[in-house]
Structures are given as structure tokens and as C-alpha cells.
Design a protein around this motif. Structure first.
Motif, PDB file in Angstrom:
ATOM      1  N   LYS A   1       0.815  -1.213   0.000  1.00 35.70           N
ATOM      2  CA  LYS A   1       0.000   0.000   0.000  1.00 35.70           C
ATOM      3  C   LYS A   1       0.854   1.271   0.000  1.00 35.70           C
ATOM      4  O   LYS A   1       0.368   2.345  -0.364  1.00 35.70           O
ATOM      5  N   LEU A   2       2.108   1.133   0.408  1.00 35.49           N
ATOM      6  CA  LEU A   2       3.009   2.285   0.441  1.00 35.49           C
ATOM      7  C   LEU A   2       3.898   2.354  -0.789  1.00 35.49           C
ATOM      8  O   LEU A   2       4.732   3.255  -0.904  1.00 35.49           O
ATOM      9  N   GLN A   3       3.727   1.411  -1.698  1.00 33.26           N
ATOM     10  CA  GLN A   3       4.499   1.393  -2.944  1.00 33.26           C
ATOM     11  C   GLN A   3       3.638   2.009  -4.051  1.00 33.26           C
ATOM     12  O   GLN A   3       2.932   1.313  -4.779  1.00 33.26           O
ATOM     13  N   ILE A   4       3.703   3.317  -4.172  1.00 35.55           N
ATOM     14  CA  ILE A   4       2.818   4.070  -5.063  1.00 35.55           C
ATOM     15  C   ILE A   4       3.550   4.547  -6.308  1.00 35.55           C
ATOM     16  O   ILE A   4       3.094   4.326  -7.430  1.00 35.55           O
ATOM     17  N   ASP A   5       4.678   5.208  -6.125  1.00 37.55           N
ATOM     18  CA  ASP A   5       5.497   5.690  -7.238  1.00 37.55           C
ATOM     19  C   ASP A   5       6.745   4.822  -7.393  1.00 37.55           C
ATOM     20  O   ASP A   5       7.116   4.094  -6.451  1.00 37.55           O
ATOM     21  N   PRO A   6       7.425   4.898  -8.529  1.00 36.87           N
ATOM     22  CA  PRO A   6       8.712   4.203  -8.672  1.00 36.87           C
ATOM     23  C   PRO A   6       9.676   4.695  -7.592  1.00 36.87           C
ATOM     24  O   PRO A   6       9.749   5.908  -7.337  1.00 36.87           O
ATOM     25  N   PRO A   7      10.404   3.806  -6.949  1.00 36.59           N
ATOM     26  CA  PRO A   7      11.323   4.214  -5.876  1.00 36.59           C
ATOM     27  C   PRO A   7      12.379   5.200  -6.372  1.00 36.59           C
ATOM     28  O   PRO A   7      12.922   5.042  -7.460  1.00 36.59           O
ATOM     29  N   ARG A   8      12.648   6.197  -5.574  1.00 35.75           N
ATOM     30  CA  ARG A   8      13.672   7.172  -5.916  1.00 35.75           C
ATOM     31  C   ARG A   8      15.048   6.633  -5.551  1.00 35.75           C
ATOM     32  O   ARG A   8      15.285   6.195  -4.418  1.00 35.75           O
ATOM     33  N   ASP A   9      15.968   6.715  -6.492  1.00 34.39           N
ATOM     34  CA  ASP A   9      17.312   6.200  -6.254  1.00 34.39           C
ATOM     35  C   ASP A   9      18.055   7.002  -5.185  1.00 34.39           C
ATOM     36  O   ASP A   9      18.889   6.466  -4.460  1.00 34.39           O
ATOM     37  N   ASN A  10      17.749   8.292  -5.092  1.00 35.58           N
ATOM     38  CA  ASN A  10      18.461   9.156  -4.144  1.00 35.58           C
ATOM     39  C   ASN A  10      17.706   9.313  -2.821  1.00 35.58           C
ATOM     40  O   ASN A  10      17.929  10.288  -2.092  1.00 35.58           O
ATOM     41  N   PHE A  11      16.808   8.379  -2.534  1.00 35.33           N
ATOM     42  CA  PHE A  11      15.943   8.503  -1.365  1.00 35.33           C
ATOM     43  C   PHE A  11      16.727   8.781  -0.095  1.00 35.33           C
ATOM     44  O   PHE A  11      16.417   9.730   0.629  1.00 35.33           O
ATOM     45  N   TRP A  12      17.729   7.964   0.199  1.00 37.06           N
ATOM     46  CA  TRP A  12      18.432   8.099   1.476  1.00 37.06           C
ATOM     47  C   TRP A  12      19.235   9.393   1.550  1.00 37.06           C
ATOM     48  O   TRP A  12      19.304  10.027   2.613  1.00 37.06           O
ATOM     49  N   ASP A  13      19.817   9.807   0.441  1.00 39.58           N
ATOM     50  CA  ASP A  13      20.519  11.091   0.427  1.00 39.58           C
ATOM     51  C   ASP A  13      19.540  12.234   0.686  1.00 39.58           C
ATOM     52  O   ASP A  13      19.862  13.201   1.390  1.00 39.58           O
ATOM     53  N   TYR A  14      18.335  12.114   0.137  1.00 39.14           N
ATOM     54  CA  TYR A  14      17.323  13.144   0.325  1.00 39.14           C
ATOM     55  C   TYR A  14      16.870  13.210   1.790  1.00 39.14           C
ATOM     56  O   TYR A  14      16.735  14.304   2.352  1.00 39.14           O
ATOM     57  N   ILE A  15      16.656  12.041   2.405  1.00 41.11           N
ATOM     58  CA  ILE A  15      16.261  12.015   3.817  1.00 41.11           C
ATOM     59  C   ILE A  15      17.356  12.628   4.684  1.00 41.11           C
ATOM     60  O   ILE A  15      17.087  13.367   5.642  1.00 41.11           O
TER      61      ILE A  15
END
Length: 249
Positions: free
Chosen positions: A45-59
Motif C-alpha cells: 500500500k506504500l508502494q505508489i510511485d517508482p522508488p527514488r534512487d536518491n531517497f536516502w541522500d534526500y532524507i
């Protein structure tokens, strides 16, 4: 009463358009929230958009900018319907599971965050469900704070500091008491009406960054206050179920 903001369900594949819309409102008012990041999301249910490759850098960038990061469970997949110590829901990833298993899950979540450059001692239980074993495992693995409970200021219990959420948004907005309480939002499921509410909330309430909440003095709670909180949470859950039942008739 001051209000601070908590955003749940932060994952690489969340609804990024809605997240950015939410963030734009926060940025407009200079408010830094608490966000719950799922270390190893497996909840479809939390998998809505394609995962962002830079997710962890963004967080990490958000954290460096003053956003407070909490570990939001491990996989966000519910294993049972145990409400735990704070029964405002009826499903759980943690409560009702053995201490050994919870210790393993919490240790793995912390490892994933750390391996991606995210250090935190905040825990956010999916569906607000945790039990004594959860708290014991959190302490063992270096967690000191948890975002849940009811009240108008942080409190210490079982060796952890709790940062309460609102029992009733309407009552909170009417209250003239001193203190801070958290409003919980799930951007993934927000409608245009929900975003309109959020915009208007900043016009009618004193919204502060979560860091101000962290810097408040804490109360100490005992068994009496714990029982009262449990009963309040249970009553809130039953009232919500009753309202939903009436609407569905």
C-alpha cells in the motif's frame, strides 16, 4: 495549545507529488516536522510511485535541515491484530510478538538506517501499536524516544521519553492550555480537501517545528497515568469504530 506535525509512511516509493505538496506548505511556514521512515518497506500500500534512487541522500538532507527522523517500524507489514499498550488501532507489526523477534527487527531497522547515513533514537510504531517487549527492545538498541501517547507535553515512562499525539484535533484547536501536541498526517492518502485543511490549520493554530517539542521539559508518569491513557485510547478507538459503523449503514 501549540501543535507540531508528524508525517508517517515515508518510503522510496511513496506518493512523491503529495509529499512535495505537503512539504511546500511546511516550507512556506518555516515548520520542520517529525517524519517516520520505513527502513525496509514491504507494505504494498506504500508502494505508489517508482522508488527514488536518491531517497536516502534526500532524507539525510532533510535531517540536516532540521527535520526530525524516526524509525517507522521495519517493513510496515502487520503480523497480527494486537493493539498493544496504546490501543487506538487493531493491527500491529510489533505488539504481540516475542521479545527476541522484536529485538531482531528493531536491530535490523536501526542497521539499515545507519548504513544509509541516518542516525536517530526516535521510534514510530506502525498503527501506534507497541508493547512491553517493544519498549525493552528499543532501550536495548539505543532508542530513547517514541512518538505516541496522550498528553500536552513529553513524558518519561519505562525508560523512554514519549511525545504525545492529539486525542482530538477539534478539542486541541479549542484549547487555551499551555503545551504542545502532535497532529498525525499520512500524505499518501490525503485528498485535496485534506490539503485545504492543512493550509487553513496554519492560519488558525500555532504550528511549531518538532524540535521545539524535543526541547520541552518532561513529566514522569506512573501506573495510574498509564492506565488512564490506555482507557482513553481504547475509548477513542471504539468511538471511531462506532462512527464508521453508522456511516456504513
Amino acid at each position: 495549545m501549540k501543535i507540531t506535525i508528524r508525517m508517517d509512511d515515508i518510503t522510496p516509493g511513496m506518493d512523491w507529488k503529495k509529499f512535495e505538496r505537503f512539504k511546500a506548505i511546511l516550507d512556506k511556514h518555516g515548520v520542520k516536522p517529525l517524519i517516520g521512515v520505513v527502513p525496509d518497506n514491504r507494505d504494498k500500500k506504500l508502494q505508489i510511485d517508482p522508488p527514488r534512487d536518491n531517497f536516502w541522500d534526500y532524507i539525510k538532507e532533510l535531517q540536516n535541515d532540521g527535520w526530525v527522523v524516526a524509525m517507522h517500524g521495519l517493513t510496515h507489514v502487520y503480523s497480527n491484530r494486537e493493539p498493544g499498550m496504546f490501543p487506538i488501532g487493531d493491527k500491529s507489526e510489533f505488539a504481540g510478538i516475542s521479545y527476541e523477534k522484536q529485538d531482531e527487527m528493531i536491530r535490523e531497522g536501526r542497521r539499515i538506517l545507519k548504513s544509509n547515513g541516518i542516525m536517530t533514537d526516535f521510534f514510530m510504531a506502525p498503527s501506534h501499536s507497541y508493547d512491553r517487549n517493544t519498549l525493552k527492545a528499543l532501550r536495548k538498541n539505543g532508542f530513547a524516544r517514541i512518538t505516541d501517547g496522550f498528553g500536552k507535553r513529553p513524558y518519561e515512562m519505562d525508560g523512554l521519553i514519549f511525545y504525545p499525539i492529539s486525542v482530538s484535533r477539534r478539542d486541541t484547536l479549542k484549547s487555551s492550555k499551555d503545551g504542545i501536541v502532535t497532529f498525525v498526517f499520512h500524505a499518501n492518502t490525503m485528498s485535496d480537501k485534506d490539503f485545504d485543511y492543512l493550509e487553513k490549520l496554519f492560519d488558525r493554530a500555532d504550528i511549531v517545528s518538532f524540535e521545539e517539542y524535543i526541547n520541552m521539559d518532561t513529566d514522569v508518569r506512573g501506573a495510574k497515568e498509564e492506565i488512564a491513557e490506555y482507557l482513553t485510547a481504547k475509548s477513542k478507538y471504539m468511538a471511531v469504530r462506532l462512527r464508521r459503523g453508522i456511516k456504513n449503514r
